[in-house]
Design a protein around this motif. Structure first.
Motif, PDB file in Angstrom:
ATOM      1  N   MET A 111       0.855  -1.175   0.000  1.00 49.60           N
ATOM      2  CA  MET A 111       0.000   0.000   0.000  1.00 49.60           C
ATOM      3  C   MET A 111       0.900   1.238   0.000  1.00 49.60           C
ATOM      4  O   MET A 111       1.827   1.330   0.783  1.00 49.60           O
ATOM      5  N   SER A 112       0.588   2.165  -0.880  1.00 43.71           N
ATOM      6  CA  SER A 112       1.381   3.394  -0.954  1.00 43.71           C
ATOM      7  C   SER A 112       0.955   4.363   0.145  1.00 43.71           C
ATOM      8  O   SER A 112      -0.095   4.214   0.772  1.00 43.71           O
ATOM      9  N   LEU A 113       1.779   5.351   0.354  1.00 43.47           N
ATOM     10  CA  LEU A 113       1.513   6.356   1.380  1.00 43.47           C
ATOM     11  C   LEU A 113       0.224   7.119   1.089  1.00 43.47           C
ATOM     12  O   LEU A 113      -0.536   7.434   2.007  1.00 43.47           O
ATOM     13  N   ASP A 114      -0.040   7.386  -0.179  1.00 45.85           N
ATOM     14  CA  ASP A 114      -1.267   8.107  -0.546  1.00 45.85           C
ATOM     15  C   ASP A 114      -2.512   7.319  -0.119  1.00 45.85           C
ATOM     16  O   ASP A 114      -3.428   7.864   0.492  1.00 45.85           O
ATOM     17  N   ARG A 115      -2.524   6.038  -0.452  1.00 44.78           N
ATOM     18  CA  ARG A 115      -3.674   5.206  -0.091  1.00 44.78           C
ATOM     19  C   ARG A 115      -3.779   5.035   1.412  1.00 44.78           C
ATOM     20  O   ARG A 115      -4.872   5.005   1.965  1.00 44.78           O
ATOM     21  N   ALA A 116      -2.635   4.914   2.084  1.00 42.95           N
ATOM     22  CA  ALA A 116      -2.651   4.784   3.543  1.00 42.95           C
ATOM     23  C   ALA A 116      -3.215   6.045   4.180  1.00 42.95           C
ATOM     24  O   ALA A 116      -3.958   5.968   5.171  1.00 42.95           O
ATOM     25  N   MET A 117      -2.897   7.207   3.623  1.00 49.33           N
ATOM     26  CA  MET A 117      -3.428   8.463   4.164  1.00 49.33           C
ATOM     27  C   MET A 117      -4.938   8.560   3.977  1.00 49.33           C
ATOM     28  O   MET A 117      -5.658   8.979   4.876  1.00 49.33           O
ATOM     29  N   PHE A 118      -5.437   8.161   2.798  1.00 50.23           N
ATOM     30  CA  PHE A 118      -6.888   8.165   2.582  1.00 50.23           C
ATOM     31  C   PHE A 118      -7.578   7.205   3.541  1.00 50.23           C
ATOM     32  O   PHE A 118      -8.636   7.516   4.099  1.00 50.23           O
ATOM     33  N   ALA A 119      -6.985   6.037   3.740  1.00 59.26           N
ATOM     34  CA  ALA A 119      -7.564   5.052   4.650  1.00 59.26           C
ATOM     35  C   ALA A 119      -7.558   5.569   6.083  1.00 59.26           C
ATOM     36  O   ALA A 119      -8.550   5.419   6.819  1.00 59.26           O
ATOM     37  N   PHE A 120      -6.455   6.182   6.499  1.00 63.99           N
ATOM     38  CA  PHE A 120      -6.352   6.716   7.854  1.00 63.99           C
ATOM     39  C   PHE A 120      -7.352   7.851   8.087  1.00 63.99           C
ATOM     40  O   PHE A 120      -8.044   7.885   9.101  1.00 63.99           O
ATOM     41  N   ALA A 121      -7.441   8.764   7.139  1.00 67.64           N
ATOM     42  CA  ALA A 121      -8.370   9.886   7.279  1.00 67.64           C
ATOM     43  C   ALA A 121      -9.816   9.395   7.302  1.00 67.64           C
ATOM     44  O   ALA A 121     -10.626   9.856   8.125  1.00 67.64           O
ATOM     45  N   GLY A 122     -10.149   8.462   6.439  1.00 67.70           N
ATOM     46  CA  GLY A 122     -11.501   7.906   6.426  1.00 67.70           C
ATOM     47  C   GLY A 122     -11.831   7.191   7.719  1.00 67.70           C
ATOM     48  O   GLY A 122     -12.938   7.341   8.267  1.00 67.70           O
ATOM     49  N   ALA A 123     -10.885   6.434   8.244  1.00 66.41           N
ATOM     50  CA  ALA A 123     -11.103   5.726   9.506  1.00 66.41           C
ATOM     51  C   ALA A 123     -11.284   6.714  10.654  1.00 66.41           C
ATOM     52  O   ALA A 123     -12.151   6.522  11.523  1.00 66.41           O
ATOM     53  N   MET A 124     -10.498   7.785  10.665  1.00 67.47           N
ATOM     54  CA  MET A 124     -10.626   8.784  11.731  1.00 67.47           C
ATOM     55  C   MET A 124     -11.983   9.482  11.675  1.00 67.47           C
ATOM     56  O   MET A 124     -12.587   9.751  12.713  1.00 67.47           O
ATOM     57  N   VAL A 125     -12.469   9.767  10.478  1.00 63.76           N
ATOM     58  CA  VAL A 125     -13.784  10.396  10.350  1.00 63.76           C
ATOM     59  C   VAL A 125     -14.869   9.453  10.859  1.00 63.76           C
ATOM     60  O   VAL A 125     -15.753   9.855  11.617  1.00 63.76           O
ATOM     61  N   LEU A 126     -14.803   8.185  10.464  1.00 61.08           N
ATOM     62  CA  LEU A 126     -15.808   7.225  10.911  1.00 61.08           C
ATOM     63  C   LEU A 126     -15.766   7.008  12.419  1.00 61.08           C
ATOM     64  O   LEU A 126     -16.815   6.943  13.080  1.00 61.08           O
ATOM     65  N   VAL A 127     -14.563   6.914  12.988  1.00 60.06           N
ATOM     66  CA  VAL A 127     -14.432   6.750  14.442  1.00 60.06           C
ATOM     67  C   VAL A 127     -14.988   7.973  15.161  1.00 60.06           C
ATOM     68  O   VAL A 127     -15.703   7.847  16.162  1.00 60.06           O
ATOM     69  N   SER A 128     -14.682   9.162  14.655  1.00 62.29           N
ATOM     70  CA  SER A 128     -15.180  10.362  15.325  1.00 62.29           C
ATOM     71  C   SER A 128     -16.692  10.491  15.229  1.00 62.29           C
ATOM     72  O   SER A 128     -17.335  10.953  16.173  1.00 62.29           O
ATOM     73  N   VAL A 129     -17.282  10.053  14.118  1.00 66.63           N
ATOM     74  CA  VAL A 129     -18.745  10.076  14.009  1.00 66.63           C
ATOM     75  C   VAL A 129     -19.361   9.096  15.003  1.00 66.63           C
ATOM     76  O   VAL A 129     -20.336   9.421  15.689  1.00 66.63           O
ATOM     77  N   LEU A 130     -18.778   7.901  15.111  1.00 63.00           N
ATOM     78  CA  LEU A 130     -19.279   6.932  16.093  1.00 63.00           C
ATOM     79  C   LEU A 130     -19.137   7.456  17.513  1.00 63.00           C
ATOM     80  O   LEU A 130     -20.062   7.312  18.332  1.00 63.00           O
ATOM     81  N   LEU A 131     -18.005   8.048  17.839  1.00 59.96           N
ATOM     82  CA  LEU A 131     -17.822   8.619  19.178  1.00 59.96           C
ATOM     83  C   LEU A 131     -18.793   9.761  19.438  1.00 59.96           C
ATOM     84  O   LEU A 131     -19.280   9.925  20.558  1.00 59.96           O
TER      85      LEU A 131
END
Length: 66
Positions: A1-21
């Motif tokens: 996985m490239s850094l670009d894809r890892a960043m999109f995955a990380f940002a998306g996960a953080m948004v979803l976690v924050s919405v759940l919280l």
């Protein structure tokens, strides 16, 4: 996985976690979503992203954007 894809995955996960919280714990966690969005916006213009620097140090191979 490239850094670009890892960043999109990380940002998306953080948004979803924050919405759940926000839903399950406290409405104040919406500020985490705001922080992630603002960080993505400033990164698009400046190219500076602390999470990308951290992932690069952890050994994620570079992509074209970061």
């Amino acid at each position: 996985m490239s850094l670009d894809r890892a960043m999109f995955a990380f940002a998306g996960a953080m948004v979803l976690v924050s919405v759940l919280l926000t839903i399950l714990v406290s409405p104040h966690f919406v500020w985490l979503t705001v922080f992630v969005g603002l960080n993505m916006l400033q990164s698009a213009f400046t190219g500076f992203c602390p999470a990308a620097m951290l992932l690069r140090r952890l050994g994620v191979k570079p992509g074209t954007a970061f």
